[in-house]
Design an enzyme around this catalytic site. Structure first.
Site, PDB file in Angstrom:
ATOM      1  N   CYS A   2      32.268  40.897  14.784  1.00 25.66           N
ATOM      2  CA  CYS A   2      31.717  40.869  16.145  1.00 25.66           C
ATOM      3  C   CYS A   2      32.721  41.389  17.173  1.00 25.66           C
ATOM      4  O   CYS A   2      33.925  41.310  16.978  1.00 25.66           O
ATOM      5  CB  CYS A   2      31.350  39.453  16.523  1.00 25.66           C
ATOM      6  SG  CYS A   2      30.298  38.659  15.318  1.00 25.66           S
ATOM      7  N   ARG A  27      32.191  47.276  15.815  1.00 28.35           N
ATOM      8  CA  ARG A  27      32.545  46.017  15.152  1.00 28.35           C
ATOM      9  C   ARG A  27      31.322  45.230  14.695  1.00 28.35           C
ATOM     10  O   ARG A  27      31.427  44.292  13.917  1.00 28.35           O
ATOM     11  CB  ARG A  27      33.358  45.138  16.104  1.00 28.35           C
ATOM     12  CG  ARG A  27      34.683  45.729  16.480  1.00 28.35           C
ATOM     13  CD  ARG A  27      35.427  44.788  17.381  1.00 28.35           C
ATOM     14  NE  ARG A  27      35.821  43.577  16.685  1.00 28.35           N
ATOM     15  CZ  ARG A  27      36.907  43.452  15.952  1.00 28.35           C
ATOM     16  NH1 ARG A  27      37.709  44.475  15.805  1.00 28.35           N
ATOM     17  NH2 ARG A  27      37.198  42.316  15.367  1.00 28.35           N
ATOM     18  N   TRP A  75      27.783  40.890  14.465  1.00 31.31           N
ATOM     19  CA  TRP A  75      27.563  41.222  13.056  1.00 31.31           C
ATOM     20  C   TRP A  75      27.225  39.895  12.399  1.00 31.31           C
ATOM     21  O   TRP A  75      28.088  39.022  12.253  1.00 31.31           O
ATOM     22  CB  TRP A  75      28.827  41.827  12.451  1.00 31.31           C
ATOM     23  CG  TRP A  75      28.660  42.315  11.049  1.00 31.31           C
ATOM     24  CD1 TRP A  75      28.160  43.525  10.655  1.00 31.31           C
ATOM     25  CD2 TRP A  75      29.013  41.611   9.840  1.00 31.31           C
ATOM     26  NE1 TRP A  75      28.174  43.609   9.282  1.00 31.31           N
ATOM     27  CE2 TRP A  75      28.682  42.450   8.755  1.00 31.31           C
ATOM     28  CE3 TRP A  75      29.554  40.362   9.571  1.00 31.31           C
ATOM     29  CZ2 TRP A  75      28.889  42.088   7.434  1.00 31.31           C
ATOM     30  CZ3 TRP A  75      29.763  39.987   8.245  1.00 31.31           C
ATOM     31  CH2 TRP A  75      29.433  40.859   7.196  1.00 31.31           C
ATOM     32  N   ASN A 101      33.688  35.139  17.282  1.00 39.27           N
ATOM     33  CA  ASN A 101      33.782  36.000  16.110  1.00 39.27           C
ATOM     34  C   ASN A 101      34.445  35.182  15.021  1.00 39.27           C
ATOM     35  O   ASN A 101      35.437  34.496  15.277  1.00 39.27           O
ATOM     36  CB  ASN A 101      34.639  37.235  16.438  1.00 39.27           C
ATOM     37  CG  ASN A 101      34.862  38.110  15.223  1.00 39.27           C
ATOM     38  OD1 ASN A 101      34.057  38.118  14.300  1.00 39.27           O
ATOM     39  ND2 ASN A 101      35.969  38.839  15.215  1.00 39.27           N
ATOM     40  N   GLY A 102      33.904  35.228  13.809  1.00 36.63           N
ATOM     41  CA  GLY A 102      34.481  34.458  12.713  1.00 36.63           C
ATOM     42  C   GLY A 102      33.433  33.549  12.099  1.00 36.63           C
ATOM     43  O   GLY A 102      32.233  33.755  12.288  1.00 36.63           O
ATOM     44  N   GLU A 486      36.651  57.677  -3.248  1.00 42.33           N
ATOM     45  CA  GLU A 486      36.499  57.725  -1.790  1.00 42.33           C
ATOM     46  C   GLU A 486      35.263  58.547  -1.391  1.00 42.33           C
ATOM     47  O   GLU A 486      34.513  58.166  -0.495  1.00 42.33           O
ATOM     48  CB  GLU A 486      37.788  58.296  -1.165  1.00 42.33           C
ATOM     49  CG  GLU A 486      37.765  58.538   0.330  1.00 42.33           C
ATOM     50  CD  GLU A 486      37.500  57.290   1.180  1.00 42.33           C
ATOM     51  OE1 GLU A 486      37.465  56.177   0.649  1.00 42.33           O
ATOM     52  OE2 GLU A 486      37.295  57.466   2.395  1.00 42.33           O
ATOM     53  N   LYS A 490      32.158  57.101   0.729  1.00 40.40           N
ATOM     54  CA  LYS A 490      31.693  57.707   1.989  1.00 40.40           C
ATOM     55  C   LYS A 490      30.198  57.983   1.927  1.00 40.40           C
ATOM     56  O   LYS A 490      29.462  57.673   2.847  1.00 40.40           O
ATOM     57  CB  LYS A 490      32.419  59.033   2.277  1.00 40.40           C
ATOM     58  CG  LYS A 490      33.818  58.991   2.762  1.00 40.40           C
ATOM     59  CD  LYS A 490      34.021  58.440   4.146  1.00 40.40           C
ATOM     60  CE  LYS A 490      34.186  56.944   4.132  1.00 40.40           C
ATOM     61  NZ  LYS A 490      35.503  56.391   3.982  1.00 40.40           N
ATOM     62  N   GLU A 493      28.044  54.673   1.891  1.00 36.06           N
ATOM     63  CA  GLU A 493      28.021  53.839   3.097  1.00 36.06           C
ATOM     64  C   GLU A 493      27.289  54.484   4.264  1.00 36.06           C
ATOM     65  O   GLU A 493      26.702  53.776   5.073  1.00 36.06           O
ATOM     66  CB  GLU A 493      29.406  53.314   3.491  1.00 36.06           C
ATOM     67  CG  GLU A 493      30.401  54.290   4.037  1.00 36.06           C
ATOM     68  CD  GLU A 493      31.747  53.635   4.378  1.00 36.06           C
ATOM     69  OE1 GLU A 493      31.802  52.453   4.720  1.00 36.06           O
ATOM     70  OE2 GLU A 493      32.760  54.350   4.306  1.00 36.06           O
ATOM     71  N   HIS A 509      32.643  57.472 -21.824  1.00 36.98           N
ATOM     72  CA  HIS A 509      32.647  56.083 -22.278  1.00 36.98           C
ATOM     73  C   HIS A 509      31.467  55.292 -21.710  1.00 36.98           C
ATOM     74  O   HIS A 509      31.487  54.065 -21.725  1.00 36.98           O
ATOM     75  CB  HIS A 509      33.972  55.411 -21.916  1.00 36.98           C
ATOM     76  CG  HIS A 509      35.141  56.069 -22.571  1.00 36.98           C
ATOM     77  ND1 HIS A 509      35.402  55.928 -23.917  1.00 36.98           N
ATOM     78  CD2 HIS A 509      36.065  56.924 -22.081  1.00 36.98           C
ATOM     79  CE1 HIS A 509      36.474  56.648 -24.218  1.00 36.98           C
ATOM     80  NE2 HIS A 509      36.888  57.269 -23.123  1.00 36.98           N
ATOM     81  N   LYS A 608      33.146  47.671  11.324  1.00 42.74           N
ATOM     82  CA  LYS A 608      34.400  48.399  11.124  1.00 42.74           C
ATOM     83  C   LYS A 608      35.527  47.506  10.607  1.00 42.74           C
ATOM     84  O   LYS A 608      36.234  47.865   9.692  1.00 42.74           O
ATOM     85  CB  LYS A 608      34.807  49.032  12.459  1.00 42.74           C
ATOM     86  CG  LYS A 608      36.100  49.799  12.416  1.00 42.74           C
ATOM     87  CD  LYS A 608      35.867  51.241  12.118  1.00 42.74           C
ATOM     88  CE  LYS A 608      37.121  52.013  11.871  1.00 42.74           C
ATOM     89  NZ  LYS A 608      36.934  52.999  10.799  1.00 42.74           N
TER      90      LYS A 608
HETATM   91  O1  M6R Z   1      40.965  48.143   8.407  1.00 44.23           O
HETATM   92  P1  M6R Z   1      41.102  48.265   6.915  1.00 44.23           P
HETATM   93  O2  M6R Z   1      41.703  49.547   6.495  1.00 44.23           O
HETATM   94  O3  M6R Z   1      41.831  47.077   6.327  1.00 44.23           O
HETATM   95  O4  M6R Z   1      39.625  48.218   6.367  1.00 44.23           O
HETATM   96  C1  M6R Z   1      39.357  48.216   4.996  1.00 44.23           C
HETATM   97  C2  M6R Z   1      37.915  48.508   4.697  1.00 44.23           C
HETATM   98  O5  M6R Z   1      37.087  47.534   5.277  1.00 44.23           O
HETATM   99  C3  M6R Z   1      37.482  49.888   5.196  1.00 44.23           C
HETATM  100  O6  M6R Z   1      38.284  50.894   4.670  1.00 44.23           O
HETATM  101  C4  M6R Z   1      36.009  50.161   4.794  1.00 44.23           C
HETATM  102  O7  M6R Z   1      35.916  50.278   3.415  1.00 44.23           O
HETATM  103  C5  M6R Z   1      35.464  51.407   5.490  1.00 44.23           C
HETATM  104  N1  M6R Z   1      34.112  51.177   5.870  1.00 44.23           N
HETATM  105  C6  M6R Z   1      35.467  52.613   4.618  1.00 44.23           C
HETATM  106  O8  M6R Z   1      34.905  53.720   5.211  1.00 44.23           O
END
Ligand code: M6R
Length: 613
Positions: A2, A27, A75, A101-102, A486, A490, A493, A509, A608
């Protein structure tokens, strides 16, 4: 998670809060709310959905003659993302509001207790419990009531409180969830869960620590420890980001802008850290002594998501050049497994935000076990950097898109510097090798900058054939295996296409069973040490009618015979391939997602900065 914004000062509060929320929407974006004090009355607006939905219902509030208030973008953790569950939440009188938040872990028992005392709840959230708990303790002294209420809470919380009975004051509390104050001489006092919300108003910030309470007024603030009750003297830090850095600047999305900012992010991360004459790596903020370095037996790299992929690349580099055994851990696993750590184990957290709950918990455990902690981080003053012995900052600038892009390649650049630093100290590479590798790193941003527009065009040309696929595989070997992971992350997500990354050699495998004419496979096949092996893996896919996109080296004409589509990349030093080969993977995800009409900057269900477990 949040977003929290608060303000008290001479400005009209509603535009300040809305602007702050807009900058924090990454966020959380499933509902939003705002509250301000007009005369003696709290005025509250809330809406489910994105911030724009809230803005649409508060037109006239923008000019309200109000100068103190709070805002929140959510969130959801407890309770669906509805208007009723949106923050701020009120007590029974409606004169006291909280944003949070939390997660308040013991909210259920507190809620039952308060209900039995006659409190009436309007939402399903854990947050509302806090409003009623403060009300329960409130006589005339808000600060005392907040302290008593917080002492009953278990879990993580960053909280903002406003009470009509104390109209010039905001209260903020932090425990395991980030909060930062913005201070300025004549412009009031600001509260936010992240720096971008403050940038239009001030660059002077104060980071709150766990179990601290701040009392904010228009002309300043005081911070107290909730443990000792004593005032805490806080350092005011100056942030070198500016407001424009957190704007789209003509790009369609933050993600697109951030992909194109990568050359600059890499350059900024590398510059000033390699002595051009000697090739010596200079990382003074690591705070490691000669003895510390010589005593390292093993390195643990701990991270989540994209940052974990950066860690996987770094393992290859560190083992090859610095000759140190490396273990890579997903932070949420690391924190709960039986760790064999002592003072000879260097633990390195990798985190764009420096606030990710699992990674933070991981380094706290490692620190307790005697390990030295280094954080590779993009946010100056974030919690991880404050709790580590040393830091290597990535200078990528604020990353707003939920899908991490420039922070990733900047992490790779920082991790390569870190590798060279250790290799030099341990003399595991020669001076010539060191110079050459340093030059390779310096040069890679120029290559990325030159190639980006062409790669974008070539990716756009093939998107039509792939954007409506249901599944996707990404494969790579060696240094490019983490880039396959990665690329798949990407794509899934932001486009919601099911995508998996595999080490090319693993295909046979199991996953090869998935290959048919409907399964596209993006294969990273640079001409590196494992090139021939990679090609054999691609042939195996071809033999089973798989659809293949190859990313390979310029001039490798053989590739055309075994693929449906190809994007050529210039030949760079093998060690730099992970940085270069990330670019087409990011662009493919971006172009496919936009073609599918997805909201790439705010993909569903994500946020984020993951500050809850
Ligand atoms: O702020 P951080 O690098 O610790 O965040 C880690 C992950 O939450 C972050 O990389 C997440 O996987 C992203 N959405 C990837 O695009």
């Amino acid at each position: 998670m949040c977003g929290i914004v608060g303000y008290c000062g001479p400005r009209r509060v509603v535009p300040v809060i809305l602007e702050g929320l807009r900058r924090l929407e990454y966020r959380g974006y499933d509902s939003a709310g705002i509250v301000y004090l007009e005369g003696e009355r709290l005025v509250k607006y809330r809406s489910e959905g994105k911030l724009s939905r809230l803005e649409a219902i508060i037109d006239e509030a923008i000019i309200a003659p109000a100068h103190i208030g709070l805002g929140h973008t959510r969130w959801a953790t407890h309770g669906a993302p509805t208007t009723t569950n949106a923050h701020p939440h009120s007590d029974c009188t409606g004169n006291l509001v909280v944003i949070h938040n939390g997660i308040i872990e013991n909210y259920h028992s507190l809620r039952e207790e308060l209900k039995n005392k006659g409190h009436v709840f309007a939402s399903q959230t854990d947050t509302e419990v806090l409003a009623h708990l403060i009300e329960e303790y409130l006589n005339k002294d808000l600060v005392a009531a907040v302290k008593k209420a917080v002492a009953r809470l278990e879990g993580s919380f960053a909280v903002g409180v406003l009470w009509a009975g104390m109209p010039d004051t905001l209260i903020a509390i932090r425990n395991q969830s980030p909060l930062v104050l913005g201070v300025s001489e004549n412009d009031g006092t600001f509260l936010a869960s992240d720096i971008p919300a403050l940038l239009p108003y001030t660059k002077q910030v104060v980071f709150m620590d766990d179990m601290e309470m701040a009392i904010l007024k228009a002309d300043g603030f005081e911070v107290f420890s909730l443990v000792t009750g004593e005032p805490v003297k806080k350092e005011v830090k100056t942030i070198d980001w500016n407001a424009a850095m957190a704007e789209k600047s003509g790009f369609k999305h933050f993600m697109q802008k951030e992909i194109f900012e990568q050359p600059q992010a890499i350059t900024n991360t590398v510059s000033g850290r390699i002595n051009p004459e000697s090739g010596e790596i200079v990382l003074p903020e690591m705070h490691l002594t000669e003895d510390d370095v010589q005593n390292i037996d093993r390195i643990f790299l701990v991270a989540c998501g994209t940052s974990w992929h950066a860690a996987l690349v770094a393992k290859y580099w560190l083992e090859k050049y610095a000759n140190i055994p490396v273990e890579v851990d997903i932070a949420s696993e690391f924190r709960y497994r039986h760790l064999l750590i002592n003072e000879r184990v260097l633990t390195v957290a990798i985190s764009q935000s420096g606030e990710t709950a699992d990674t933070l918990a991981g380094i706290r455990i490692a620190k307790e076990m005697g390990a030295k902690i280094i954080t590779i981080c993009n946010v100056v003053g974030s919690t991880m950097t404050r709790e580590s012995h040393g830091t290597v900052y990535t200078h990528a600038g604020p990353e707003i898109g939920v899908a991490s892009t420039k922070a990733f390649t900047a992490q790779l650049a920082a991790l390569f510097l870190f590798t060279l630093y250790l290799a030099q100290k341990k003399t595991t590479i020669s001076a010539e090798q060191s110079m050459e590798l340093g030059r390779d790193l310096i040069g890679i941003s120029t290559v990325v900058e030159r190639e980006l527009p062409r790669i974008q065009q070539e990716v756009q040309a093939l998107v039509e054939r792939y954007y409506d696929c249901r599944d996707f595989l990404f494969i790579g070997r060696g240094l490019n295996y983490p880039i396959a992971l990665e690329g798949a992350l990407k794509l899934k997500e932001i486009s919601y296409i099911h995508a998996e990354g595999y080490a090319s050699g693993e295909l046979k495998h199991g996953p090869i069973a998935l290959i048919d004419k409907d399964m596209p496979v993006l294969a990273l096949v640079p001409q590196d040490e494992v090139y021939q092996k990679s090609i054999s893996n691609v042939e195996e896919i071809k033999a089973r009618q798989g659809r293949i996109i190859l990313i390979g080296t310029d001039g490798d004409s053989h590739l055309r015979n075994i693929t449906d589509d190809i994007i050529y990349m210039p030949k760079v030093a093998n060690a730099m391939n992970p940085i270069l080969y990330t670019i087409p993977a990011q662009l493919l995800a971006y172009e496919i997602a936009t073609k599918r009409g997805c909201d790439v900057d705010q993909p569903r269900n994500l946020a984020k900065s993951v500050t809850v477990e």
